[in-house]
Design a protein around this motif. Structure first.
Motif, mmCIF file in Angstrom:
data_model
loop_
_atom_site.group_PDB
_atom_site.id
_atom_site.type_symbol
_atom_site.label_atom_id
_atom_site.label_comp_id
_atom_site.label_asym_id
_atom_site.label_seq_id
_atom_site.Cartn_x
_atom_site.Cartn_y
_atom_site.Cartn_z
ATOM 1 N N ILE A 7 -17.365 37.031 40.549
ATOM 2 C CA ILE A 7 -18.360 36.549 40.184
ATOM 3 C C ILE A 7 -19.075 36.733 38.811
ATOM 4 C CG2 ILE A 7 -21.167 35.635 40.440
ATOM 5 C CD1 ILE A 7 -20.317 36.339 43.583
ATOM 6 N N THR A 8 -19.188 36.247 37.956
ATOM 7 C CA THR A 8 -19.607 36.600 36.803
ATOM 8 C C THR A 8 -20.931 35.928 36.773
ATOM 9 O OG1 THR A 8 -19.240 34.689 35.478
ATOM 10 C CG2 THR A 8 -17.381 36.384 34.932
ATOM 11 N N GLY A 9 -21.801 37.961 35.250
ATOM 12 C CA GLY A 9 -22.543 37.400 35.798
ATOM 13 C C GLY A 9 -23.645 37.566 36.892
ATOM 14 N N ALA A 10 -23.618 38.798 37.615
ATOM 15 C CA ALA A 10 -24.146 38.553 38.985
ATOM 16 C C ALA A 10 -25.413 39.225 39.073
ATOM 17 C CB ALA A 10 -22.828 38.992 39.528
ATOM 18 N N ILE A 85 -15.328 32.689 40.257
ATOM 19 C CA ILE A 85 -16.861 31.903 39.589
ATOM 20 C C ILE A 85 -17.206 32.087 38.692
ATOM 21 C CG2 ILE A 85 -19.543 31.486 40.129
ATOM 22 C CD1 ILE A 85 -18.671 31.992 43.247
ATOM 23 N N ASN A 86 -16.673 31.483 37.424
ATOM 24 C CA ASN A 86 -17.015 32.016 36.210
ATOM 25 C C ASN A 86 -19.013 31.120 35.789
ATOM 26 O OD1 ASN A 86 -15.183 32.935 34.667
ATOM 27 N ND2 ASN A 86 -13.851 30.640 35.499
ATOM 28 N N THR A 106 -22.138 34.559 19.818
ATOM 29 C CA THR A 106 -22.270 35.162 21.598
ATOM 30 C C THR A 106 -22.617 33.797 22.541
ATOM 31 O OG1 THR A 106 -23.503 37.078 20.593
ATOM 32 C CG2 THR A 106 -23.559 36.409 22.593
ATOM 33 N N GLN A 107 -23.088 32.689 22.266
ATOM 34 C CA GLN A 107 -22.925 31.842 22.926
ATOM 35 C C GLN A 107 -21.810 31.102 23.299
ATOM 36 O OE1 GLN A 107 -25.356 28.439 21.920
ATOM 37 N NE2 GLN A 107 -26.619 28.875 24.188
ATOM 38 N N ILE A 108 -20.878 30.762 22.445
ATOM 39 C CA ILE A 108 -19.632 29.599 22.114
ATOM 40 C C ILE A 108 -18.278 31.241 23.572
ATOM 41 C CG2 ILE A 108 -17.800 29.668 20.675
ATOM 42 C CD1 ILE A 108 -19.529 28.610 19.119
ATOM 43 N N ALA A 109 -18.644 32.396 22.986
ATOM 44 C CA ALA A 109 -17.687 33.679 23.530
ATOM 45 C C ALA A 109 -18.530 33.382 24.732
ATOM 46 C CB ALA A 109 -18.119 34.482 23.075
ATOM 47 N N LEU A 110 -19.232 34.040 24.988
ATOM 48 C CA LEU A 110 -19.904 34.169 26.525
ATOM 49 C C LEU A 110 -19.359 32.529 27.622
ATOM 50 C CD1 LEU A 110 -20.769 35.962 28.391
ATOM 51 C CD2 LEU A 110 -23.562 35.153 28.346
ATOM 52 N N ASN A 111 -20.093 31.595 27.275
ATOM 53 C CA ASN A 111 -20.011 30.276 27.825
ATOM 54 C C ASN A 111 -18.694 29.485 27.759
ATOM 55 O OD1 ASN A 111 -22.613 30.379 27.861
ATOM 56 N ND2 ASN A 111 -23.195 28.267 27.048
ATOM 57 N N ILE A 112 -17.594 29.824 26.652
ATOM 58 C CA ILE A 112 -16.370 28.700 26.973
ATOM 59 C C ILE A 112 -15.025 29.563 26.499
ATOM 60 C CG2 ILE A 112 -14.881 27.597 25.265
ATOM 61 C CD1 ILE A 112 -16.744 26.524 24.363
ATOM 62 N N TYR A 133 -9.602 29.442 45.006
ATOM 63 C CA TYR A 133 -10.901 28.437 44.179
ATOM 64 C C TYR A 133 -11.081 29.031 43.066
ATOM 65 C CZ TYR A 133 -10.639 27.552 49.423
ATOM 66 O OH TYR A 133 -10.137 27.402 50.420
ATOM 67 N N ILE A 134 -11.703 28.656 41.987
ATOM 68 C CA ILE A 134 -12.264 28.283 40.949
ATOM 69 C C ILE A 134 -13.221 27.790 40.702
ATOM 70 C CG2 ILE A 134 -11.912 28.174 38.383
ATOM 71 C CD1 ILE A 134 -8.859 28.319 38.889
ATOM 72 N N LEU A 135 -14.896 28.258 40.584
ATOM 73 C CA LEU A 135 -15.766 27.018 40.698
ATOM 74 C C LEU A 135 -16.599 27.695 38.845
ATOM 75 C CD1 LEU A 135 -18.120 25.761 41.525
ATOM 76 C CD2 LEU A 135 -19.080 27.709 42.115
ATOM 77 N N ASN A 136 -16.397 26.437 38.115
ATOM 78 C CA ASN A 136 -16.961 26.157 36.863
ATOM 79 C C ASN A 136 -18.060 26.493 36.785
ATOM 80 O OD1 ASN A 136 -14.842 28.059 35.866
ATOM 81 N ND2 ASN A 136 -13.467 26.238 35.272
ATOM 82 N N VAL A 137 -19.223 26.562 36.311
ATOM 83 C CA VAL A 137 -20.369 26.671 36.405
ATOM 84 C C VAL A 137 -21.321 25.711 34.898
ATOM 85 C CG1 VAL A 137 -23.303 27.462 36.332
ATOM 86 C CG2 VAL A 137 -21.622 28.311 37.241
ATOM 87 N N GLY A 138 -21.056 24.196 34.790
ATOM 88 C CA GLY A 138 -21.219 23.609 33.452
ATOM 89 C C GLY A 138 -22.528 23.552 34.366
#
Length: 262
Positions: A7-10, A85-86, A106-112, A133-138
């Motif tokens: 999990i990123t940003g956990a 879990i991205n 920073t926003q583009i690097a982190l989000n994309i 399993y992959i969960l991408n948080v949109g």
């Protein structure tokens, strides 16, 4: 085989809720967040209360080689990840010209960039004969034109497109990919204050992080392609498909005038 989730940003917000929900379900965890962000405190809580294995990696995900470093550490410690879990991302509520170039980088690097590279490395890491399993948080913001969320919304549109392409490419395999498209979430004190000022239908679209995490992980393991928690948010998406584009533009322009007059 027991599932292990990365999990990123956990350390806070929705990521923290993902960690707690995963531990409740008996998963082992690899938690990713910035150094000195309280990951070990969270990890100890999860170990004591849910008897799960928790491995922490403190790293700045906006650094160009962070994804490779994460999987090098995982391989070195012989950890087998089966769920990704991205979640890590950076939002904003501001006019485009108010933010600096460094903020958008920073926003583009982190989000994309971070999401793409971690997904690629995860697919190289797993045994595709076994379920993974992959969960991408949109975000619902990726479906709508939202003034003052121009770059954030664009990054989430990218995540939606990226996820749907992967779903087609990997159809027929044991890799299950879901897109989470939540509306507003109470994740930080400042958001809680702002969201509490909302009224009517707008207030109904705001959800708690624990509820979203539960719905997301349940949907992921059920193989849902897109997960939109909350009836109000699902209704908004249906409404968006019905309303003509020219009428939606009129509504947005009126909203802009209201914002500018404040």
């Amino acid at each position: 085989m027991k599932n292990t989730v990365l999990i990123t940003g956990a350390s806070e917000g929705l990521g923290k809720s993902f960690a707690i929900e995963s531990a409740k379900r008996g998963l082992d965890l690899v938690l990713i967040s910035l150094p000195d962000s309280g990951l070990e405190h969270l990890a100890n809580y999860l170990r004591i209360n849910f008897n799960c294995c928790v491995f922490c990696i403190g790293i700045d995900l906006t650094q160009s080689n962070s994804a490779e470093e994460i999987f090098a550490i995982i391989c070195k410690n012989q950890i087998k990840i089966t769920v990704l879990i991205n979640n890590a991302g950076l939002g904003n509520w501001s006019w485009f010209e108010e933010k600096s170039n460094d903020f958008y980088k920073t926003q583009i690097a982190l989000n994309i960039t971070n999401t793409v590279l971690l997904t690629k490395l995860f697919l190289n890491h797993i045994d595709k004969k076994q379920p993974s399993y992959i969960l991408n948080v949109g975000s619902l913001g990726g479906h709508f034109i939202v003034p003052k969320k121009q770059v954030y919304g664009a990054t989430k549109s990218f995540i939606g497109y990226f996820t749907r392409c992967l779903q087609l490419e990997l159809s027929g395999t044991n890799v299950n990919i879901s897109l989470l498209s939540p509306g507003g979430i109470n994740t930080k004190p400042e958001l809680l204050v702002m969201n509490n000022s909302l009224k009517g239908f707008a207030k109904a679209t705001i959800l708690e992080a624990d509820y979203v995490a539960n719905a997301a992980i349940s949907g992921l393991f059920k193989g849902k392609r897109e997960i939109i928690p909350g009836f109000a948010n699902r209704f908004l998406l249906v409404l968006d498909k019905i309303i003509p584009s020219f009428f939606k533009e009129i509504i947005i322009r009126r909203k802009l005038k209201a914002i500018l007059s404040v």
